[in-house]
Motif scaffolding. Structure first.
Motif, PDB file in Angstrom:
ATOM      1  N   SER A   3     104.171  34.932 -12.578  1.00  0.00           N
ATOM      2  CA  SER A   3     104.830  33.629 -12.585  1.00  0.00           C
ATOM      3  C   SER A   3     103.902  32.569 -12.026  1.00  0.00           C
ATOM      4  O   SER A   3     103.259  32.775 -10.995  1.00  0.00           O
ATOM      5  N   LEU A   4     103.860  31.448 -12.723  1.00  0.00           N
ATOM      6  CA  LEU A   4     103.025  30.326 -12.306  1.00  0.00           C
ATOM      7  C   LEU A   4     103.832  29.043 -12.333  1.00  0.00           C
ATOM      8  O   LEU A   4     104.478  28.744 -13.336  1.00  0.00           O
ATOM      9  N   ASP A   5     103.786  28.302 -11.265  1.00  0.00           N
ATOM     10  CA  ASP A   5     104.341  26.952 -11.242  1.00  0.00           C
ATOM     11  C   ASP A   5     103.146  26.021 -11.103  1.00  0.00           C
ATOM     12  O   ASP A   5     102.524  25.963 -10.045  1.00  0.00           O
ATOM     13  N   ILE A   6     102.824  25.331 -12.174  1.00  0.00           N
ATOM     14  CA  ILE A   6     101.628  24.498 -12.196  1.00  0.00           C
ATOM     15  C   ILE A   6     102.039  23.053 -11.923  1.00  0.00           C
ATOM     16  O   ILE A   6     102.702  22.428 -12.758  1.00  0.00           O
ATOM     17  N   PRO A   7     101.669  22.534 -10.761  1.00  0.00           N
ATOM     18  CA  PRO A   7     102.087  21.172 -10.381  1.00  0.00           C
ATOM     19  C   PRO A   7     101.701  20.126 -11.435  1.00  0.00           C
ATOM     20  O   PRO A   7     100.567  20.081 -11.906  1.00  0.00           O
ATOM     21  N   VAL A 135      85.975  30.557 -19.767  1.00  0.00           N
ATOM     22  CA  VAL A 135      85.275  31.296 -18.711  1.00  0.00           C
ATOM     23  C   VAL A 135      83.979  31.876 -19.251  1.00  0.00           C
ATOM     24  O   VAL A 135      83.794  31.998 -20.457  1.00  0.00           O
ATOM     25  N   ASN A 136      83.101  32.267 -18.335  1.00  0.00           N
ATOM     26  CA  ASN A 136      81.799  32.808 -18.705  1.00  0.00           C
ATOM     27  C   ASN A 136      81.858  34.255 -19.158  1.00  0.00           C
ATOM     28  O   ASN A 136      81.008  34.694 -19.924  1.00  0.00           O
ATOM     29  N   ASN A 137      82.833  35.029 -18.652  1.00  0.00           N
ATOM     30  CA  ASN A 137      82.886  36.451 -18.989  1.00  0.00           C
ATOM     31  C   ASN A 137      84.304  36.978 -18.833  1.00  0.00           C
ATOM     32  O   ASN A 137      85.171  36.312 -18.260  1.00  0.00           O
ATOM     33  N   ILE A 138      84.530  38.172 -19.336  1.00  0.00           N
ATOM     34  CA  ILE A 138      85.863  38.763 -19.329  1.00  0.00           C
ATOM     35  C   ILE A 138      86.364  39.054 -17.926  1.00  0.00           C
ATOM     36  O   ILE A 138      87.560  38.966 -17.656  1.00  0.00           O
ATOM     37  N   PHE A 139      85.476  39.349 -17.008  1.00  0.00           N
ATOM     38  CA  PHE A 139      85.910  39.627 -15.636  1.00  0.00           C
ATOM     39  C   PHE A 139      86.524  38.381 -15.012  1.00  0.00           C
ATOM     40  O   PHE A 139      87.535  38.464 -14.312  1.00  0.00           O
ATOM     41  N   ASP A 140      85.938  37.225 -15.275  1.00  0.00           N
ATOM     42  CA  ASP A 140      86.514  35.970 -14.779  1.00  0.00           C
ATOM     43  C   ASP A 140      87.879  35.718 -15.402  1.00  0.00           C
ATOM     44  O   ASP A 140      88.799  35.244 -14.731  1.00  0.00           O
ATOM     45  N   ALA A 141      88.038  36.044 -16.680  1.00  0.00           N
ATOM     46  CA  ALA A 141      89.322  35.844 -17.355  1.00  0.00           C
ATOM     47  C   ALA A 141      90.413  36.702 -16.718  1.00  0.00           C
ATOM     48  O   ALA A 141      91.509  36.216 -16.416  1.00  0.00           O
ATOM     49  N   ILE A 142      90.122  37.969 -16.496  1.00  0.00           N
ATOM     50  CA  ILE A 142      91.127  38.857 -15.894  1.00  0.00           C
ATOM     51  C   ILE A 142      91.394  38.463 -14.451  1.00  0.00           C
ATOM     52  O   ILE A 142      92.542  38.473 -14.001  1.00  0.00           O
ATOM     53  N   ASP A 149      96.515  31.721  -8.523  1.00  0.00           N
ATOM     54  CA  ASP A 149      96.272  30.407  -7.927  1.00  0.00           C
ATOM     55  C   ASP A 149      95.050  29.744  -8.546  1.00  0.00           C
ATOM     56  O   ASP A 149      94.938  28.514  -8.549  1.00  0.00           O
ATOM     57  N   ARG A 150      94.148  30.523  -9.100  1.00  0.00           N
ATOM     58  CA  ARG A 150      92.990  29.960  -9.782  1.00  0.00           C
ATOM     59  C   ARG A 150      93.429  29.206 -11.038  1.00  0.00           C
ATOM     60  O   ARG A 150      92.891  28.146 -11.350  1.00  0.00           O
ATOM     61  N   ILE A 151      94.403  29.759 -11.747  1.00  0.00           N
ATOM     62  CA  ILE A 151      94.943  29.071 -12.930  1.00  0.00           C
ATOM     63  C   ILE A 151      95.637  27.796 -12.482  1.00  0.00           C
ATOM     64  O   ILE A 151      95.443  26.727 -13.074  1.00  0.00           O
ATOM     65  N   ARG A 152      96.427  27.904 -11.457  1.00  0.00           N
ATOM     66  CA  ARG A 152      97.147  26.746 -10.913  1.00  0.00           C
ATOM     67  C   ARG A 152      96.158  25.634 -10.563  1.00  0.00           C
ATOM     68  O   ARG A 152      96.367  24.470 -10.889  1.00  0.00           O
TER      69      ARG A 152
END
Length: 157
Positions: A3-7, A135-142, A149-152
């Motif tokens: 769950s993400l609540d993005i301000p 993102v630069n690579n799949i590890f950053d995506a996962i 909180d990084r997505i937020r």
């Protein structure tokens, strides 16, 4: 579920994560080293994981054995359209799409959150216009999904 609540933006509940195979979680038909552990960690977030591919190298099923994921291999002519239909089927409003290629364009358009992975294969430049995050690579995506909180921080207004 994640769950993400993005301000200033929107709330998102992620139930599904869809990965492209070649160029995203695999290079030249072989899973990227250590990606299995990351995908397994993601499965602990109580999300359904899908891997969808036209399987250029014919190795996806064998490479994905043991992963907590549903693997879909297909030989459709319009791969992009097919991937978009899968997103529609499992739920546009609760699915994250992660890919890098031209044939990921429709799934990017239909998903609630699209992550474009540059990686060693590069990425389809026009896909950037439909991606929410690059993102630069799949590890950053996962890691974005493991640490939401990084997505937020990236998507907040």
């Amino acid at each position: 579920m994640i769950s993400l609540d993005i301000p200033g933006h929107r709330s998102i509940e992620i139930n599904n994560v869809v990965f492209d195979f070649n160029g995203t979680i695999a290079e030249d038909g072989i899973l990227i080293k250590d990606i299995e552990d990351k995908i397994k960690k993601l499965s602990y977030k109580d999300v359904h994981i899908f891997i969808i591919t036209s399987d250029t190298y014919g190795s996806a099923m064998k490479q994905c054995e043991g992963l907590p994921a549903e693997v879909n291999v297909f030989n459709e002519e319009d791969v992009s359209e097919y991937k978009g239909k899968i997103i529609e089927k499992i739920g546009c409003n609760s699915t994250v799409a992660i890919g890098n290629g031209r044939n990921d364009f429709e799934m990017f358009k239909k998903s609630i959150l699209a992550i474009d992975v540059i990686g060693k294969e590069g990425c389809f430049a026009k896909g950037l216009s439909e991606a929410d995050i690059v993102v630069n690579n799949i590890f950053d995506a996962i890691d974005l999904l493991l640490k939401p909180d990084r997505i937020r921080a990236t998507l907040r207004t």
